[in-house]
Design a protein around this motif. Sequence first.
Motif, PDB file in Angstrom:
ATOM      1  N   GLU A  90       0.853  -1.189   0.000  1.00 49.03           N
ATOM      2  CA  GLU A  90       0.000   0.000   0.000  1.00 49.03           C
ATOM      3  C   GLU A  90       0.892   1.244   0.000  1.00 49.03           C
ATOM      4  N   ALA A  91       0.733   2.094  -1.017  1.00 50.49           N
ATOM      5  CA  ALA A  91       1.418   3.392  -0.997  1.00 50.49           C
ATOM      6  C   ALA A  91       0.509   4.332  -0.209  1.00 50.49           C
ATOM      7  N   CYS A  92       0.833   4.567   1.049  1.00 47.86           N
ATOM      8  CA  CYS A  92      -0.093   5.271   1.953  1.00 47.86           C
ATOM      9  C   CYS A  92      -0.077   6.782   1.682  1.00 47.86           C
ATOM     10  N   SER A  93      -1.166   7.448   2.094  1.00 43.46           N
ATOM     11  CA  SER A  93      -1.265   8.876   1.791  1.00 43.46           C
ATOM     12  C   SER A  93      -0.418   9.710   2.745  1.00 43.46           C
ATOM     13  N   ASN A  94      -0.082   9.175   3.887  1.00 43.09           N
ATOM     14  CA  ASN A  94       0.874   9.836   4.777  1.00 43.09           C
ATOM     15  C   ASN A  94       1.329   8.819   5.833  1.00 43.09           C
ATOM     16  N   GLU A  95       2.177   9.233   6.729  1.00 43.99           N
ATOM     17  CA  GLU A  95       2.743   8.302   7.706  1.00 43.99           C
ATOM     18  C   GLU A  95       1.700   7.856   8.718  1.00 43.99           C
ATOM     19  N   ALA A  96       0.711   8.718   8.977  1.00 46.15           N
ATOM     20  CA  ALA A  96      -0.336   8.340   9.927  1.00 46.15           C
ATOM     21  C   ALA A  96      -1.121   7.157   9.369  1.00 46.15           C
ATOM     22  N   SER A  97      -1.424   7.196   8.074  1.00 44.20           N
ATOM     23  CA  SER A  97      -2.192   6.079   7.509  1.00 44.20           C
ATOM     24  C   SER A  97      -1.324   4.829   7.446  1.00 44.20           C
ATOM     25  N   ALA A  98      -0.019   4.999   7.252  1.00 44.46           N
ATOM     26  CA  ALA A  98       0.875   3.829   7.260  1.00 44.46           C
ATOM     27  C   ALA A  98       0.904   3.194   8.647  1.00 44.46           C
ATOM     28  N   ALA A  99       1.009   4.032   9.673  1.00 49.04           N
ATOM     29  CA  ALA A  99       1.061   3.493  11.044  1.00 49.04           C
ATOM     30  C   ALA A  99      -0.265   2.820  11.395  1.00 49.04           C
ATOM     31  N   ALA A 100      -1.364   3.437  10.952  1.00 49.05           N
ATOM     32  CA  ALA A 100      -2.671   2.846  11.255  1.00 49.05           C
ATOM     33  C   ALA A 100      -2.835   1.487  10.577  1.00 49.05           C
ATOM     34  N   MET A 101      -2.177   1.315   9.436  1.00 47.98           N
ATOM     35  CA  MET A 101      -2.236   0.042   8.707  1.00 47.98           C
ATOM     36  C   MET A 101      -1.745  -1.111   9.586  1.00 47.98           C
ATOM     37  N   LEU A 102      -0.833  -0.786  10.504  1.00 55.88           N
ATOM     38  CA  LEU A 102      -0.260  -1.827  11.368  1.00 55.88           C
ATOM     39  C   LEU A 102      -1.295  -2.411  12.319  1.00 55.88           C
ATOM     40  N   GLY A 103      -2.467  -1.770  12.386  1.00 54.32           N
ATOM     41  CA  GLY A 103      -3.551  -2.304  13.205  1.00 54.32           C
ATOM     42  C   GLY A 103      -3.901  -3.733  12.818  1.00 54.32           C
ATOM     43  N   ALA A 104      -3.551  -4.136  11.593  1.00 59.03           N
ATOM     44  CA  ALA A 104      -3.832  -5.516  11.158  1.00 59.03           C
ATOM     45  C   ALA A 104      -3.139  -6.535  12.058  1.00 59.03           C
ATOM     46  N   SER A 105      -2.023  -6.141  12.629  1.00 58.29           N
ATOM     47  CA  SER A 105      -1.255  -7.112  13.426  1.00 58.29           C
ATOM     48  C   SER A 105      -1.675  -7.132  14.893  1.00 58.29           C
ATOM     49  N   ILE A 106      -2.660  -6.306  15.265  1.00 56.69           N
ATOM     50  CA  ILE A 106      -3.123  -6.344  16.661  1.00 56.69           C
ATOM     51  C   ILE A 106      -3.842  -7.667  16.918  1.00 56.69           C
ATOM     52  N   HIS A 107      -4.792  -8.009  16.036  1.00 54.59           N
ATOM     53  CA  HIS A 107      -5.584  -9.223  16.243  1.00 54.59           C
ATOM     54  C   HIS A 107      -5.034 -10.429  15.507  1.00 54.59           C
ATOM     55  N   TYR A 108      -4.463 -10.177  14.343  1.00 55.22           N
ATOM     56  CA  TYR A 108      -4.190 -11.297  13.429  1.00 55.22           C
ATOM     57  C   TYR A 108      -2.702 -11.647  13.411  1.00 55.22           C
ATOM     58  N   PRO A 109      -2.402 -12.923  13.250  1.00 56.39           N
ATOM     59  CA  PRO A 109      -0.993 -13.349  13.271  1.00 56.39           C
ATOM     60  C   PRO A 109      -0.298 -13.070  11.943  1.00 56.39           C
ATOM     61  N   VAL A 110      -0.276 -11.812  11.543  1.00 59.43           N
ATOM     62  CA  VAL A 110       0.337 -11.443  10.270  1.00 59.43           C
ATOM     63  C   VAL A 110       1.457 -10.437  10.523  1.00 59.43           C
ATOM     64  N   ARG A 111       2.531 -10.620   9.804  1.00 55.47           N
ATOM     65  CA  ARG A 111       3.657  -9.706   9.942  1.00 55.47           C
ATOM     66  C   ARG A 111       3.470  -8.516   9.009  1.00 55.47           C
ATOM     67  N   GLY A 112       3.698  -7.336   9.528  1.00 53.87           N
ATOM     68  CA  GLY A 112       3.529  -6.139   8.712  1.00 53.87           C
ATOM     69  C   GLY A 112       4.729  -5.222   8.855  1.00 53.87           C
ATOM     70  N   ALA A 113       5.066  -4.528   7.771  1.00 52.87           N
ATOM     71  CA  ALA A 113       6.179  -3.571   7.811  1.00 52.87           C
ATOM     72  C   ALA A 113       5.742  -2.283   7.139  1.00 52.87           C
ATOM     73  N   VAL A 114       6.134  -1.165   7.733  1.00 48.43           N
ATOM     74  CA  VAL A 114       5.888   0.127   7.095  1.00 48.43           C
ATOM     75  C   VAL A 114       7.170   0.939   7.180  1.00 48.43           C
ATOM     76  N   THR A 115       7.218   1.981   6.384  1.00 49.44           N
ATOM     77  CA  THR A 115       8.451   2.774   6.343  1.00 49.44           C
ATOM     78  C   THR A 115       8.144   4.241   6.161  1.00 49.44           C
ATOM     79  N   TRP A 116       8.999   5.084   6.692  1.00 52.32           N
ATOM     80  CA  TRP A 116       8.912   6.529   6.457  1.00 52.32           C
ATOM     81  C   TRP A 116      10.184   7.196   6.938  1.00 52.32           C
ATOM     82  N   LYS A 117      10.223   8.485   6.665  1.00 49.16           N
ATOM     83  CA  LYS A 117      11.380   9.291   7.078  1.00 49.16           C
ATOM     84  C   LYS A 117      11.126   9.825   8.487  1.00 49.16           C
TER      85      LYS A 117
END
Length: 737
Positions: A90-117
């Motif tokens: 996902e090319a996120c619209s800003n870093e806040a949306s990228a960080a929020a994407m990590l919510g997937a790993s709260i409940h589910y056993p999935v590994r997630g990575a995001v990046t920003w400056k």
Amino acid sequence: MDRGRRLAQDAGRTRRRAVGVEVSFAREVEALRLGAGATFHGEGILAVTKALLQSGVAYVGGYQGAPVSHLLDVMVQARPYLDELGVHVEACSNEASAAAMLGASIHYPVRGAVTWKSIVGTNVAADALSNLASPGVTGGVLIVVGEDYGEGASVIQERTHAYALKSTMVLLDPRPELANMVRLVEQGFALSEASNLPAMMQLRIRACHMRGRFTCKDNVAPKVSTRAPLGAAAPFDYARLAHPPVTFIHERLKIEQRLPAARRFIVEQKLNEIFPGTRGELGIIVQGGVYNSLVRALQRLGLADTFGRSPLSILALNVTFPLVPEQIADFCRDKRAVLVLEEGQPEYIEQEILAALRRKEITTPMFGKELMGAAGEYTAEAVALGLERFVGKYVDDVDLSAGRSWLQSNAARRKEIAQILARPLPPRPPSFCVGCPERPVFSALKLAQQEVGPLHVAADIGCHAFATFEPFSQGHSILGYGMSLASRAGVSPLMKQRTLSIMGDGGFWHNGLLSGVQSALFNGDDAVLMIMKNGYTSATGTQEIISSPDESTRDSAADKRESLVAQNQTIENTLRGLGVGWTRTVHSYHVDEMRRTVKEALSTSFAGLKVIIAEGECQLERQRRIKPWVAALTKRGARVERVKYGVDEDVCTGDHACIRLSGCPTLTLKDNPDPLRLDPVATVIDGCVGCGLCGENAHAATLCPSFYRAEVVRNPGFGERALERLRAGARKLLLAA
Ligand code: SF4
Ligand code: SF4
């Protein structure tokens, strides 16, 4: 997945692929496919990208920014391969949306990575990060941040470390060596899962761009993926939300369970590295990321060999939060003294180590910032200065003379240069690219202000920030990406004259639409906003945004030399939809029209938000787009015309008003050919892309008539060749007369 959803998703993917940035990462994408036993060669940031796939990451997101843009750029272009693995990007619209994407790993056993400056991106992401770290994660989470600190940095000098401390997140700071960085990515996910803490990995500029190699493993297709989706939503679990009263329990969990689990994992998996020296009485504790500078400094002082082996003991902290007090104590206990190398301020690690040693009643003398510079990058020279003081204090049987003379010669050279430069060198500030569509807008602003007086200009992040340098020197403040309009909210009501906010289209979508436009409309503010619509987030590497020209536009463009950004009306439609009642779209190269429009916006009786859209495609992206097209035309013998501007040296008065109004690097000076005139004349050198600004400025500012426009024609037709022969003959006759 039902067929409709799959088709819709495919259509989305096709569009994104189709409009991918013009820069090709085909080689990097190939490197991502390497299997077990193959040797990867390349940059640190690409090694980290490959390591994500080796770790079974299920989803990747982020927002571009140096020095980690490459991670997301490559992942976006690797979409077809990632689709095979079932990894979502996902090319996120800003870093806040990228960080929020990590919510997937709260409940589910999935590994997630995001990046920003970082630090700026982490600031934007902070809310989501707090709300992620409080309930903690089930699947491993890795946030790869570009620690934009020190030489070459482009943002304020602050540390990501503070966020790890306040939100209780693991902070990895790997020793810059590719195999070690890859190991830390893989272990970072495992550590995150073992402790339920999100993990951040900070990568400095040098670590991202260093080159090296490592032996690959096979990529791992995630168990839960776009190809093997979850069958049902997780059951409701109040404990996974982040609001009181459960947040009180989260706080206890962080202290009582998660941090101890993280520390156990760090020790068991030997994440931190100890390099025992032959003389163990002196120790150095160093952030992993600073290790290479330390080794270089040791070598300069004669305290390490070519391979970096040193007689001093070194504890390299690949994990800088949490520290393991027992590990620190064991390292320090029998030393005569220890030096802590911690780049940046405040000195969080140093204070934590001091407290840990005090609690364990270990009295080993410990040094840090008092021997090192308190602020600034720990370059090899800066580290060598501190080391020389530290080692010289405790050891007298080591010959430090070579290192000392190196340090002294550096100091002497600086002094010598300062003396030579009794008159400082003229500064060469960074500037817009040659032909940039944003330069003419600032020429127009300069001209407008000659008539309306100096304006308060709220500047922003983006290429347009180059206008804060000479020759424009426009901009009173920069408060963040997309924040210019918001940042004038306290200024404009207190000022007689209207203020002007400048924002790029990247900033508009990142933050400016909500924090600026929506707020100004809601409050009925009398404000003027200028949006630079160049079609891309150019400053970060011309990544695409929702208002980028799409592939069908490119294909159907009758003349590919035309700017394509006008075709996409997303910004204009959004502004209209939101209720902005005054908008003007002006081609950014039309200097005089822009000057008049700015004046109109500043003086109109319309009291609400006024938006000027300066439309002109990023020249960098345009040149990338048209170069292959022009080359193909030339090759097949078609007529190709290239426009160039020039200055007639006999007419140029030498007042250089054109240069002060433009700042284009290809509009420069040369010696006056007239021996009776001393002032150098203006000249246009080879790099001119014929953007037309020289002509526009000459007209708008009524400059001297020395500029001419030339058309350089390749593969001219019969008529043109005949006409040119006629002209050449006439010239010959006139010269002979
Ligand atoms: S990258 Fe594009 S927008 Fe940025 S300075 Fe260069 S031409 Fe201008
Ligand atoms: S026309 Fe003028 S401003 Fe444009 S690229 Fe050429 S020299 Fe630079």
